[in-house]
Design a protein around this motif. Structure first.
Motif, PDB file in Angstrom:
ATOM      1  N   ASP A  89      10.002   2.644   7.972  1.00 23.60           N
ATOM      2  CA  ASP A  89       9.070   1.490   8.205  1.00 23.60           C
ATOM      3  C   ASP A  89       8.855   0.813   9.354  1.00 23.60           C
ATOM      4  O   ASP A  89       7.603   0.368   9.820  1.00 23.60           O
ATOM      5  N   LEU A  90       9.840   0.841  10.180  1.00 23.72           N
ATOM      6  CA  LEU A  90       9.494   0.275  11.747  1.00 23.72           C
ATOM      7  C   LEU A  90       8.590   1.233  12.531  1.00 23.72           C
ATOM      8  O   LEU A  90       7.841   0.761  13.363  1.00 23.72           O
ATOM      9  N   THR A  91       9.209   2.403  12.348  1.00 22.32           N
ATOM     10  CA  THR A  91       8.310   3.371  13.312  1.00 22.32           C
ATOM     11  C   THR A  91       6.833   3.456  12.735  1.00 22.32           C
ATOM     12  O   THR A  91       5.890   3.632  13.830  1.00 22.32           O
ATOM     13  N   ARG A 162       0.111  -1.586  -7.546  1.00 26.29           N
ATOM     14  CA  ARG A 162      -0.886  -1.230  -8.162  1.00 26.29           C
ATOM     15  C   ARG A 162      -1.837  -0.350  -7.680  1.00 26.29           C
ATOM     16  O   ARG A 162      -2.357   0.648  -8.006  1.00 26.29           O
ATOM     17  N   LEU A 163      -2.128  -0.749  -6.338  1.00 27.27           N
ATOM     18  CA  LEU A 163      -3.068   0.148  -5.504  1.00 27.27           C
ATOM     19  C   LEU A 163      -2.382   1.715  -5.260  1.00 27.27           C
ATOM     20  O   LEU A 163      -2.956   2.482  -5.288  1.00 27.27           O
ATOM     21  N   ARG A 164      -1.111   1.701  -5.030  1.00 28.31           N
ATOM     22  CA  ARG A 164      -0.117   3.070  -4.934  1.00 28.31           C
ATOM     23  C   ARG A 164      -0.631   4.097  -6.042  1.00 28.31           C
ATOM     24  O   ARG A 164      -0.767   5.158  -5.940  1.00 28.31           O
ATOM     25  N   TYR A 165      -0.716   3.265  -7.255  1.00 23.58           N
ATOM     26  CA  TYR A 165      -0.848   4.407  -8.505  1.00 23.58           C
ATOM     27  C   TYR A 165      -2.451   4.505  -8.802  1.00 23.58           C
ATOM     28  O   TYR A 165      -2.819   5.318  -9.168  1.00 23.58           O
ATOM     29  N   GLU A 166      -3.280   3.533  -8.387  1.00 28.74           N
ATOM     30  CA  GLU A 166      -4.769   3.704  -8.463  1.00 28.74           C
ATOM     31  C   GLU A 166      -5.630   4.295  -7.626  1.00 28.74           C
ATOM     32  O   GLU A 166      -6.661   4.939  -8.004  1.00 28.74           O
ATOM     33  N   GLY A 173      -5.625   3.867   3.948  1.00 31.45           N
ATOM     34  CA  GLY A 173      -6.693   3.413   4.743  1.00 31.45           C
ATOM     35  C   GLY A 173      -6.478   1.952   4.943  1.00 31.45           C
ATOM     36  O   GLY A 173      -6.945   1.504   5.959  1.00 31.45           O
ATOM     37  N   LEU A 174      -5.866   1.264   4.271  1.00 30.00           N
ATOM     38  CA  LEU A 174      -5.774  -0.128   4.445  1.00 30.00           C
ATOM     39  C   LEU A 174      -4.576  -0.347   5.043  1.00 30.00           C
ATOM     40  O   LEU A 174      -3.957  -1.664   5.196  1.00 30.00           O
ATOM     41  N   ALA A 175      -3.582   0.565   5.432  1.00 32.16           N
ATOM     42  CA  ALA A 175      -2.533   0.604   6.354  1.00 32.16           C
ATOM     43  C   ALA A 175      -1.338  -0.403   5.502  1.00 32.16           C
ATOM     44  O   ALA A 175      -0.561  -0.968   6.201  1.00 32.16           O
ATOM     45  N   ALA A 176      -1.456  -0.050   4.265  1.00 37.51           N
ATOM     46  CA  ALA A 176      -0.061  -0.791   3.406  1.00 37.51           C
ATOM     47  C   ALA A 176       1.173   0.120   3.762  1.00 37.51           C
ATOM     48  O   ALA A 176       1.243   1.214   4.148  1.00 37.51           O
ATOM     49  N   PRO A 177       2.195  -0.693   3.726  1.00 34.65           N
ATOM     50  CA  PRO A 177       3.546  -0.036   4.075  1.00 34.65           C
ATOM     51  C   PRO A 177       3.621   1.188   2.931  1.00 34.65           C
ATOM     52  O   PRO A 177       3.578   0.973   1.922  1.00 34.65           O
ATOM     53  N   LEU A 178       3.794   2.378   3.666  1.00 31.99           N
ATOM     54  CA  LEU A 178       4.282   3.575   3.003  1.00 31.99           C
ATOM     55  C   LEU A 178       5.681   3.875   2.801  1.00 31.99           C
ATOM     56  O   LEU A 178       6.403   3.664   3.365  1.00 31.99           O
ATOM     57  N   GLN A 179       5.814   4.388   1.353  1.00 31.66           N
ATOM     58  CA  GLN A 179       7.237   4.745   0.972  1.00 31.66           C
ATOM     59  C   GLN A 179       7.190   6.215   1.125  1.00 31.66           C
ATOM     60  O   GLN A 179       6.278   7.044   1.314  1.00 31.66           O
ATOM     61  N   PRO A 316      -1.681  10.719  15.092  1.00 39.10           N
ATOM     62  CA  PRO A 316      -0.756   9.517  15.679  1.00 39.10           C
ATOM     63  C   PRO A 316      -0.235   8.659  14.873  1.00 39.10           C
ATOM     64  O   PRO A 316       0.517   7.757  15.405  1.00 39.10           O
ATOM     65  N   CYS A 317      -0.531   8.657  13.479  1.00 40.80           N
ATOM     66  CA  CYS A 317       0.247   7.907  12.679  1.00 40.80           C
ATOM     67  C   CYS A 317       0.286   8.387  11.231  1.00 40.80           C
ATOM     68  O   CYS A 317      -0.649   9.075  11.065  1.00 40.80           O
ATOM     69  N   VAL A 318       1.286   8.263  10.631  1.00 36.48           N
ATOM     70  CA  VAL A 318       1.464   8.700   9.236  1.00 36.48           C
ATOM     71  C   VAL A 318       0.331   8.274   8.350  1.00 36.48           C
ATOM     72  O   VAL A 318      -0.274   8.992   7.383  1.00 36.48           O
ATOM     73  N   GLN A 319      -0.146   7.157   8.616  1.00 42.19           N
ATOM     74  CA  GLN A 319      -1.350   6.639   7.683  1.00 42.19           C
ATOM     75  C   GLN A 319      -2.568   7.664   7.770  1.00 42.19           C
ATOM     76  O   GLN A 319      -3.269   7.817   6.775  1.00 42.19           O
ATOM     77  N   LEU A 320      -2.746   7.947   8.980  1.00 42.94           N
ATOM     78  CA  LEU A 320      -4.082   8.996   9.223  1.00 42.94           C
ATOM     79  C   LEU A 320      -3.843   9.987   8.819  1.00 42.94           C
ATOM     80  O   LEU A 320      -4.588  10.944   7.926  1.00 42.94           O
ATOM     81  N   ALA A 321      -2.481  10.740   8.583  1.00 41.41           N
ATOM     82  CA  ALA A 321      -2.327  12.068   8.098  1.00 41.41           C
ATOM     83  C   ALA A 321      -2.459  11.840   6.467  1.00 41.41           C
ATOM     84  O   ALA A 321      -2.949  12.625   5.837  1.00 41.41           O
ATOM     85  N   LEU A 322      -1.899  11.059   5.789  1.00 45.44           N
ATOM     86  CA  LEU A 322      -2.056  10.649   4.493  1.00 45.44           C
ATOM     87  C   LEU A 322      -3.834  10.668   4.080  1.00 45.44           C
ATOM     88  O   LEU A 322      -4.215  10.982   2.946  1.00 45.44           O
ATOM     89  N   THR A 323      -4.309   9.863   4.756  1.00 51.58           N
ATOM     90  CA  THR A 323      -5.990   9.565   4.687  1.00 51.58           C
ATOM     91  C   THR A 323      -6.455  10.994   4.698  1.00 51.58           C
ATOM     92  O   THR A 323      -7.363  11.244   3.646  1.00 51.58           O
ATOM     93  N   THR A 324      -6.228  11.881   5.363  1.00 51.57           N
ATOM     94  CA  THR A 324      -6.911  13.197   5.475  1.00 51.57           C
ATOM     95  C   THR A 324      -6.436  14.154   4.486  1.00 51.57           C
ATOM     96  O   THR A 324      -7.096  14.877   4.059  1.00 51.57           O
ATOM     97  N   ALA A 325      -5.239  13.937   3.937  1.00 52.87           N
ATOM     98  CA  ALA A 325      -4.589  14.642   3.218  1.00 52.87           C
ATOM     99  C   ALA A 325      -5.290  14.409   1.885  1.00 52.87           C
ATOM    100  O   ALA A 325      -5.589  15.513   0.818  1.00 52.87           O
TER     101      ALA A 325
END
Length: 696
Positions: A89-91, A162-166, A173-179, A316-325
């Protein structure tokens, strides 16, 4: 004393006291207060309008003290498996905050944003406003501000669940904290794919190894004291100087750099990954580590390179990796169906690139049988507006032009179009790649980033990925024209083979470049010279390029059997972004259409349990009661457990002994039927003890 310092002071005192205890237990006990202190610092940073400025108004802590708290928190939390999610979470929050803000702004601007995403965004804005009020030293009602922030955080967590499932794409993309489980779409099953999340602390390098195991995701933390920040900075300074001299400078230093990185982290980590069956890696570097060709680290003194045994991408960040995946490969993305858009020589001063672009159309299908449809925009017609408009519908995009990197203002870096520089800021603000193309930047400096900033990665590849690209192929150093042209040809030829991904296509293309024989290389140069002689002006405006190619042909003819075998010719290329994945990952992240009510209820149970632990009985009772109506099985048992605790007079809750007994018995029966979870078993033990005490 500022508000932040007032909150930090007891935590810092506790941390200093715990540091006196040198036992393993004492070190591990540091995790909780360090995480609280680091979270406070990052919350305060995020509450600023400009997070790069204004720290002095928030805290008296110096930059070195803040960094020490953050480093200690990440490293300490990574030591224990049960705490590594907090380290992650911190990284996430420490890496590229400006890039994450750009990604969020681009997602907010999407016209097709889902209702769940809009609800999350509204809750996010409210949480940010409440956080800013809470961190303001001028607030008039501290208790009201605290309660408002708590409510806003709870509402945000509910919206995030809710966003995690829907809409998992909007979650990233909205940079929510990722699990960890959110990262399933980035990885192949069975441990074959691994995310390596790197964090450069002052005294060590942390590598979080994140992989799929069974239906979920697990992580381990590996700490390498052999690579402290001071050494990384020294290596980066020397490397950047060598890189600026082009292929020859790269060739002179590359071996020594890779040997050092291999000895200190690459060999041990790489061999462990191979031993466990991993073959696809997603690197998430940190700071100046982005400038290093980590994919070229050796696996042993005489062994192969990482890129020879792993298919690799970087982000550069996991958010970008998940977005493209989550950007799925189109069904028609095969040879003969997808169009390659090539933008070549916009300024009219790269004739070699121009003629290579013309030859690419016929060559690209020579090895695969079916040529790709091809469209080219060249010379003066390649204005920024024309290129931007054509790129919006492209499925494969080659940009062969000049690039400029501005270290002082990376947002002003860009690609040279016929009418000016197409900057990183322009791409972020005005480009939408609706077909999610793979983009190849065949331009010097196209993959470069700001080398002296340990937090930000603002560069062309991340801008194109944010704009919608599935992956971007870029170079970490200036490249040689001929090998770059051949690599582009082979990359696109492999890319559209069924089953290929950008990372595997790059690996195949690099292998082809390394294996190019002297005779074939000379023939390719001669064919290019003949084309310039026939179609251009070899003694006029093309004279300089023509003379350079003649000299290169003669040098290659007298050189090695494989003139482009050295990594300086092909090793600078990296794939940024996760590229395509199959539907499997997305399907595992989704649930049935009627789930949102249950999702909200499960989130309310977690908040109810937190309220119970804080002895906030009315809030716990209210949340658990709301949740119970939409739940069954294990989550219902946990809701009943909360209600039983709230009704237990011995626990300080509300209600009578009889009500407590009835709820405890009901909770016990439900949990007994589902009690495979450690938390369930602990709750059952507590219920047994409490019922015995109450005579139930």
């Amino acid at each position: 004393m500022s508000v932040l310092d007032a909150r930090l002071s007891p935590l810092v005192e506790r941390i200093m006291a715990l540091k006196e205890d040198r036992t393993p237990e004492g070190v591990l006990a540091l995790g909780e207060p360090l995480y609280e202190a680091a979270s406070l610092l990052l919350d305060a940073r995020d509450s600023l309008e400009d997070p790069e400025e204004g720290w002095e108004a928030l805290t008296v802590l110096k930059s070195e003290q803040r960094s020490l708290i953050l480093d200690d928190a990440v490293l300490t939390l990574a030591l224990r498996k049960e705490n590594i999610a907090k380290a992650f979470d911190l990284t996430q929050r420490l890496k590229s905050p400006a890039l994450v803000r750009r990604l969020r702004a681009h997602t907010r601007a999407r016209p097709d944003l889902s209702e769940a995403a809009r609800a999350y965004d509204a809750a996010l804005r409210e949480r940010d406003a409440a956080r800013a009020r809470w961190h303001s030293a001028l607030r008039e009602d501290p208790e009201a501000s605290r309660e408002a922030l708590h409510t806003a955080e709870r509402d945000l967590a509910l919206a995030g669940t809710r966003l995690r499932y829907e809409d998992p794409a909007a979650l990233a993309g909205l940079a929510a904290p990722l699990q960890f489980d959110d990262l399933i779409p980035v990885m192949l099953p069975g441990g074959k794919s691994v995310i390596l999340d790197l964090y450069q602390a002052a005294n060590a390098l942390l590598v979080m190894v994140i992989r799929r195991e069974g239906p979920g995701v697990v992580a381990d933390g590996l700490i390498s004291p052999a690579l402290p920040a001071a050494m990384t900075a020294q290596l980066a300074e020397r490397w950047l100087e060598a890189r600026a001299r082009g292929p020859e400078g790269v060739g002179a230093l590359l071996g020594g750099l890779l040997s050092t990185l291999g000895e200190r982290v690459g060999v041990q980590l790489g061999q462990a990954l191979r031993h466990n069956g991993a073959w696809h890696l997603t690197l998430v570097p940190h700071g100046v580590l982005h400038t290093f060709p980590l994919h070229l680290m050796p696996l042993g003194k005489e062994g192969p390179l990482w890129t020879e045994k792993f298919a690799m991408t970087t982000t550069p960040c996991v958010q970008l990796a998940l977005t493209t995946a989550l950007r799925l490969r189109p069904a028609d993305y095969v040879k003969g169906a997808s169009t390659l858009l090539a933008v070549t020589d916009p300024r009219g001063d790269l004739p070699a690139a121009r003629y290579e672009g013309q030859g690419l159309k016929g060559q690209i299908g020579a090895f695969g049988g079916v040529p790709m449809p091809y469209r080219e925009i060249r010379g003066a017609e390649a204005t920024e507006a024309t290129v931007r408009g054509a790129a919006a519908d492209a499925e494969v995009l080659l940009l062969s032009c000049h690039a400029a990197f501005d270290a002082a203002d990376p947002g002003a870096s860009g690609l040279a179009c016929a009418d000016g520089l197409w900057t990183v800021d322009d791409i972020y603000g005005g480009l939408h790649l609706g077909r999610h193309p793979v983009v190849m930047l065949s331009a010097c400096e196209s993959g470069m980033m700001r080398p002296d900033d340990a937090r930000e990665v603002v560069a062309l590849p991340s801008a194109f990925v944010t704009a919608g690209a599935s992956a971007v192929l870029a170079s970490l150093w200036p490249v040689e024209d001929l090998s770059a042209g051949f690599l582009a040809e082979r990359f696109f030829a492999h890319l559209t083979d069924p089953g290929e991904q950008p990372s595997t296509a790059l690996g195949e293309a690099c292998f082809d470049v390394r294996g190019l024989t002297r005779e074939d290389a000379v023939a390719r140069i001669q064919a290019l010279l003949d084309r310039i002689d026939e179609e251009g002006d070899p003694y006029g405006e093309d004279a300089e390029a023509f003379a350079r190619l003649v000299a290169q042909r003669d040098a290659v003819a007298q050189g090695d059997d494989h003139p482009f075998a050295h990594p300086k010719y092909w090793g600078g290329y990296v794939v940024v972004g996760a590229g395509w994945r199959t539907l499997e990952g997305k399907q595992q992240a989704l649930r049935s259409e009627d789930l949102p009510a249950a999702v909200d209820a499960m989130a309310k149970v977690r908040w109810a349990m937190e309220a119970m632990q804080k002895k906030d009985w009315p809030a716990a009772q209210s949340l658990a009661t709301e949740a119970l109506a939409a739940l069954d099985d294990r989550e219902a048992g946990r809701a009943l457990f909360v209600l039983a605790a709230c009704a237990d007079p011995g626990g300080g809750g509300l209600g009578s002994v009889e009500e407590a007994r009835a709820l405890m018995r009901r909770a016990y029966d439900v949990l007994s039927a589902q009690g495979e979870d450690d938390l369930d078993r602990r709750m059952l033990g507590m219920l047994e003890a409490r019922m015995k005490a109450l005579g139930g």
